[in-house]
Structure formats: structure tokens, C-alpha cells
Design a protein around this motif. Structure first.
Motif, PDB file in Angstrom:
ATOM      1  N   VAL A  85      -3.978 -10.333   8.696  1.00  0.00           N
ATOM      2  CA  VAL A  85      -3.908  -8.901   8.375  1.00  0.00           C
ATOM      3  C   VAL A  85      -2.495  -8.526   7.958  1.00  0.00           C
ATOM      4  O   VAL A  85      -2.302  -7.824   6.956  1.00  0.00           O
ATOM      5  CB  VAL A  85      -4.380  -8.040   9.579  1.00  0.00           C
ATOM      6  CG1 VAL A  85      -4.064  -6.570   9.359  1.00  0.00           C
ATOM      7  CG2 VAL A  85      -5.871  -8.235   9.833  1.00  0.00           C
ATOM      8  N   LYS A  89      -1.865  -7.160   4.245  1.00  0.00           N
ATOM      9  CA  LYS A  89      -1.522  -5.731   4.130  1.00  0.00           C
ATOM     10  C   LYS A  89      -0.055  -5.514   3.764  1.00  0.00           C
ATOM     11  O   LYS A  89       0.258  -4.667   2.929  1.00  0.00           O
ATOM     12  CB  LYS A  89      -1.835  -4.988   5.435  1.00  0.00           C
ATOM     13  CG  LYS A  89      -3.275  -5.087   5.886  1.00  0.00           C
ATOM     14  CD  LYS A  89      -4.170  -4.244   5.046  1.00  0.00           C
ATOM     15  CE  LYS A  89      -5.588  -4.291   5.608  1.00  0.00           C
ATOM     16  NZ  LYS A  89      -6.513  -3.492   4.858  1.00  0.00           N
ATOM     17  N   GLU A 103      -2.427  -0.466  11.880  1.00  0.00           N
ATOM     18  CA  GLU A 103      -3.685  -1.178  11.635  1.00  0.00           C
ATOM     19  C   GLU A 103      -3.898  -2.325  12.620  1.00  0.00           C
ATOM     20  O   GLU A 103      -5.024  -2.595  13.024  1.00  0.00           O
ATOM     21  CB  GLU A 103      -3.756  -1.687  10.191  1.00  0.00           C
ATOM     22  CG  GLU A 103      -3.957  -0.568   9.195  1.00  0.00           C
ATOM     23  CD  GLU A 103      -4.201  -1.070   7.790  1.00  0.00           C
ATOM     24  OE1 GLU A 103      -4.928  -2.067   7.631  1.00  0.00           O
ATOM     25  OE2 GLU A 103      -3.664  -0.457   6.856  1.00  0.00           O
TER      26      GLU A 103
END
Length: 147
Positions: A85, A89, A103
Motif C-alpha cells: 500500500v 500510494k 490509509e
């Protein structure tokens, strides 16, 4: 060199960041490039054939960029869930760090530890994924080694 040479974590993290800021998008673009094939022109006159095939070299280069791009994607996918992630991201989609920290649900101080770990994990994965391709020209080693 020993099997596991000492790695400079700070410089390796910088190399990973530089890779995504400078090289990744170019590798991605070049991996999608197409090669135009044209039929040979026959005019009846004998010609000397070139020593190397220009079209073959273009195919090899395009195929190598595809292999390199796929190795990068595999290296990202090989990361832990949190690492994946963060890499996607922050380094691929270029989202602000505070947003990525939200997040992955970590406070900013803890997020930086995970960010650093993700970069180091990616560097290891990328070295492995490109090494198994068996071509030294495709080896992408982002590690900085201590002397």
C-alpha cells in the motif's frame, strides 16, 4: 563480497525513492512501446545484409523493458500488505504522506518506520525479481552498500 553485504539503509531508501521518481514511469512507457514492422523492399538489386538485424534488436529491447516492468510489478506485489500500500500510494501514485499514513492507519511517527521498511523490502524484492531473469543487463539493484 559476502553473501549478505552490509546495506546502507538510508541510501537504499533514497535509491528506491529516486527509482520511482525518475525511472519507473519511463520503464512503464517503454514497456508499452510497439515496434513497427515493414515488409522488405525488393528492387531486384543485390544488397549486402547488415551484420546485425535492426528489427531484432528493437524486439529484444522492447521485450527487456516489458520484463523489467513486470519484475517491478512483481516486486511491489511481493511486499507485505502494508508495504505494498505504501509503495503504490506514495511512490507510484504520489499521494501525500499524511494521506497514505491515514490509509494504513498509522500515526506519522510510526508511518515513517513502515515507509522505510517498505522501501527496503521493495529493494530486496526487485533485486531478486530481476536476478531470476538471468540477464545481467536487466538486474536492478537499488541497494547502497556500506564500505
Amino acid at each position: 563480497m559476502a553473501l549478505l553485504a552490509k546495506i546502507d539503509d538510508k541510501e537504499t531508501i533514497k535509491n528506491v525513492k529516486d527509482f520511482f521518481n525518475n525511472d519507473f514511469e519511463r520503464i512503464q512507457r517503454l514497456s508499452k512501446s510497439s515496434i513497427n514492422i515493414s515488409s522488405p523492399i525488393i528492387d531486384g538489386m543485390p544488397k549486402v545484409q547488415p551484420v546485425n538485424n535492426v528489427n531484432e534488436n528493437k524486439y529484444i529491447k522492447a521485450a527487456n523493458f516489458r520484463l523489467a516492468f513486470n519484475a517491478v510489478i512483481d516486486a511491489v506485489n511481493d511486499c507485505s500488505d502494508t508495504g505494498r500500500v505504501i509503495i503504490i500510494k506514495r511512490l507510484i501514485q504520489h499521494k501525500p504522506q499524511w494521506q497514505v499514513a491515514q490509509e494504513v492507519q498509522y500515526q506519522s511517527s510510526r508511518y515513517y518506520d513502515y515507509y522505510n521498511d517498505a522501501c527496503l523490502e521493495f529493494a530486496d524484492n526487485l533485486e531478486y525479481r530481476t536476478a531470476i531473469l538471468g540477464d545481467d543487463d536487466l538486474l536492478l539493484d537499488l541497494h547502497a552498500y556500506q564500505h
